[in-house]
Scaffold this motif. Structure first.
Motif, PDB file in Angstrom:
ATOM      1  N   GLU A 196       1.157   2.816  11.287  1.00  0.00           N
ATOM      2  CA  GLU A 196      -0.224   1.966  11.142  1.00  0.00           C
ATOM      3  C   GLU A 196      -1.257   2.034  12.320  1.00  0.00           C
ATOM      4  OE1 GLU A 196       2.067   1.534   8.460  1.00  0.00           O
ATOM      5  OE2 GLU A 196       0.496   0.453   7.813  1.00  0.00           O
ATOM      6  N   GLN A 251      10.503   4.379   3.756  1.00  0.00           N
ATOM      7  CA  GLN A 251      11.735   3.878   3.052  1.00  0.00           C
ATOM      8  C   GLN A 251      13.043   4.290   3.479  1.00  0.00           C
ATOM      9  OE1 GLN A 251       8.456   4.527   1.402  1.00  0.00           O
ATOM     10  NE2 GLN A 251       8.319   2.380   1.526  1.00  0.00           N
ATOM     11  N   LYS A 307      -5.406   8.245  11.611  1.00  0.00           N
ATOM     12  CA  LYS A 307      -5.270   9.418  10.684  1.00  0.00           C
ATOM     13  C   LYS A 307      -6.643   9.624   9.954  1.00  0.00           C
ATOM     14  CE  LYS A 307      -1.903   7.230   8.415  1.00  0.00           C
ATOM     15  NZ  LYS A 307      -2.788   6.874   7.310  1.00  0.00           N
ATOM     16  N   ARG A 360      -0.884   1.458  -6.095  1.00  0.00           N
ATOM     17  CA  ARG A 360      -1.258   1.381  -4.672  1.00  0.00           C
ATOM     18  C   ARG A 360      -1.347  -0.072  -4.632  1.00  0.00           C
ATOM     19  NH1 ARG A 360      -3.119   3.635   0.230  1.00  0.00           N
ATOM     20  NH2 ARG A 360      -3.996   1.874   1.279  1.00  0.00           N
ATOM     21  N   ASP A 363      -4.068  12.045   3.183  1.00  0.00           N
ATOM     22  CA  ASP A 363      -3.639  10.837   4.115  1.00  0.00           C
ATOM     23  C   ASP A 363      -2.398  10.519   3.776  1.00  0.00           C
ATOM     24  OD1 ASP A 363      -3.675   8.604   5.792  1.00  0.00           O
ATOM     25  OD2 ASP A 363      -5.984   8.353   5.498  1.00  0.00           O
ATOM     26  N   ARG A 364      -1.283  10.989   4.211  1.00  0.00           N
ATOM     27  CA  ARG A 364       0.098  10.316   3.877  1.00  0.00           C
ATOM     28  C   ARG A 364       0.344  11.442   2.827  1.00  0.00           C
ATOM     29  NH1 ARG A 364       2.059   6.607   6.760  1.00  0.00           N
ATOM     30  NH2 ARG A 364       0.567   4.727   7.433  1.00  0.00           N
ATOM     31  N   PHE A 365       1.768  11.599   2.753  1.00  0.00           N
ATOM     32  CA  PHE A 365       2.464  12.376   1.457  1.00  0.00           C
ATOM     33  C   PHE A 365       4.094  11.856   1.725  1.00  0.00           C
ATOM     34  CE2 PHE A 365       3.944  16.217  -0.602  1.00  0.00           C
ATOM     35  CZ  PHE A 365       3.300  15.795  -2.015  1.00  0.00           C
ATOM     36  N   GLU A 387      -2.516   8.709  -0.212  1.00  0.00           N
ATOM     37  CA  GLU A 387      -1.221   8.267  -0.948  1.00  0.00           C
ATOM     38  C   GLU A 387      -0.916   6.985  -0.202  1.00  0.00           C
ATOM     39  OE1 GLU A 387       2.089  10.563  -1.158  1.00  0.00           O
ATOM     40  OE2 GLU A 387       1.667  11.184  -2.993  1.00  0.00           O
ATOM     41  N   PHE A 410       2.792  -3.903   3.947  1.00  0.00           N
ATOM     42  CA  PHE A 410       3.490  -3.051   5.001  1.00  0.00           C
ATOM     43  C   PHE A 410       3.228  -3.490   6.352  1.00  0.00           C
ATOM     44  CE2 PHE A 410       3.958  -0.325   1.338  1.00  0.00           C
ATOM     45  CZ  PHE A 410       5.143  -0.185   1.277  1.00  0.00           C
ATOM     46  N   VAL A 463       1.160  -2.534  -2.216  1.00  0.00           N
ATOM     47  CA  VAL A 463       0.595  -2.829  -0.705  1.00  0.00           C
ATOM     48  C   VAL A 463       0.188  -4.258  -0.730  1.00  0.00           C
ATOM     49  CG1 VAL A 463      -0.266  -0.487  -0.283  1.00  0.00           C
ATOM     50  CG2 VAL A 463      -1.660  -2.160  -1.003  1.00  0.00           C
ATOM     51  N   THR A 519       7.352   8.477   2.891  1.00  0.00           N
ATOM     52  CA  THR A 519       8.500   7.955   2.051  1.00  0.00           C
ATOM     53  C   THR A 519       9.846   7.915   3.013  1.00  0.00           C
ATOM     54  OG1 THR A 519       7.600   8.480   0.077  1.00  0.00           O
ATOM     55  CG2 THR A 519       9.782   7.727  -0.039  1.00  0.00           C
TER      56      THR A 519
HETATM   57  P1  TMP Z   1      -2.135   3.289   4.717  1.00  0.00           P
HETATM   58  O1  TMP Z   1      -2.232   2.069   5.319  1.00  0.00           O
HETATM   59  O2  TMP Z   1      -2.027   4.583   5.595  1.00  0.00           O
HETATM   60  O3  TMP Z   1      -3.259   3.672   3.248  1.00  0.00           O
HETATM   61  O4  TMP Z   1      -0.735   3.122   3.589  1.00  0.00           O
HETATM   62  C1  TMP Z   1      -0.329   2.236   2.890  1.00  0.00           C
HETATM   63  C2  TMP Z   1       0.852   1.767   3.416  1.00  0.00           C
HETATM   64  O5  TMP Z   1       1.867   2.571   2.570  1.00  0.00           O
HETATM   65  C3  TMP Z   1       1.434   2.155   4.700  1.00  0.00           C
HETATM   66  O6  TMP Z   1       1.665   0.991   5.468  1.00  0.00           O
HETATM   67  C4  TMP Z   1       2.359   2.991   4.428  1.00  0.00           C
HETATM   68  C5  TMP Z   1       3.053   2.675   3.143  1.00  0.00           C
HETATM   69  N1  TMP Z   1       3.721   3.954   2.462  1.00  0.00           N
HETATM   70  C6  TMP Z   1       4.909   3.970   2.195  1.00  0.00           C
HETATM   71  O7  TMP Z   1       5.755   2.898   2.908  1.00  0.00           O
HETATM   72  N2  TMP Z   1       5.819   4.944   1.660  1.00  0.00           N
HETATM   73  C7  TMP Z   1       4.926   5.975   1.236  1.00  0.00           C
HETATM   74  O8  TMP Z   1       5.514   6.820   0.684  1.00  0.00           O
HETATM   75  C8  TMP Z   1       3.588   6.129   1.461  1.00  0.00           C
HETATM   76  C9  TMP Z   1       2.834   7.272   0.654  1.00  0.00           C
HETATM   77  C10 TMP Z   1       3.168   4.930   2.088  1.00  0.00           C
END
Ligand code: TMP
Length: 212
Positions: free
Chosen positions: A12, A105, A16, A50, A95-97, A39, A156, A54, A101
């Motif tokens: 966090e 996770q 990014k 999402r 932005d994430r992939f 993602e 998160f 979240v 995980t």
């Molecule tokens: P972001 O804040 O970067 O938009 O992402 C949303 C939240 O989702 C961030 O705290 C990380 C979490 N996340 C996971 O836990 N596992 C995943 O596979 C992805 C893509 C995001």
């Protein structure tokens, strides 16, 4: 596939979203068509997932359930957006992939990495990014940034510092395991220095002329 798939990862507040826009301008200035996605999310269905994952309390979903939701959203995003774009020669910036995980996770949530790899294989086969930037930042600095700008704190972001230290460590181990794909970028540098480190990696990897 003639396009390229580039992902941006980090804990966090790592910055990014700022850097992905810099890369988009850099590539566009070299005549490359880009598509930006994120993602979890990136399609109406995945954005709905999402919202489910979240929001609410941290114990609303177990890490295993989170993994399943993330891969459901990821499957649809790859099938309907990412692969069709790559086939047309578009460069996709995400932005994430999947590394998220593994870091969140897996390393932090405790889902065995073998299970995440197996699910990845079932859902996406060998599909993976061509290049991944992992923006690394001390956990306290990232959380400070998040809390100073956020109006609402996501599920998160309610996790403990211990959890985020595991996420950070996880990312560093992913980078160590896959040094050709993953580049760790020091996120505590100023924005311009981070951007130029990233553009240098891009130029080297894909043979761009930086003077253009
Ligand atoms: P972001 O804040 O970067 O938009 O992402 C949303 C939240 O989702 C961030 O705290 C990380 C979490 N996340 C996971 O836990 N596992 C995943 O596979 C992805 C893509 C995001």
């Amino acid at each position: 596939m003639s396009g390229r798939f580039i992902t941006f990862e980090g804990s966090e507040g790592a910055g990014k979203s700022t850097q992905i826009k810099v890369v988009e301008s850099f590539l566009n200035s070299h005549g490359i068509t880009t598509l930006l996605t994120r993602e979890p999310g990136g399609t109406p269905m995945a954005e709905a997932l999402r919202e489910l994952v979240v929001s609410g309390n941290t114990d609303r979903w177990s890490p295993l359930e989170e993994m399943l939701i993330m891969y459901t959203a990821r499957s649809e995003l790859v099938r309907t957006v990412i692969k069709p774009a790559l086939e047309k020669g578009v460069w996709v910036l995400a932005d994430r992939f999947a590394d998220s995980t593994t870091a969140y996770q897996g390393y932090a949530g405790g889902v065995p990495l073998k299970r995440i790899k197996l699910l990845h294989e079932i859902v996406l086969g060998s599909f993976a990014p061509n290049l991944t930037f992992i923006i690394d930042l001390p956990v306290e600095d990232g959380l400070l940034r998040v809390h100073s700008r956020a109006q609402t704190i996501s599920r998160f972001e309610k996790h403990s510092q211990v959890f985020y230290n595991k996420v950070r460590q996880g990312y560093l181990e992913i980078a160590e395991d896959e040094p050709d794909r993953c580049h760790v970028i020091d996120g505590s540098e100023d924005i311009e220095n981070i951007s130029s480190s990233i553009c240098n990696v891009l130029a080297k990897k894909f043979a761009f002329d930086l003077s253009q």
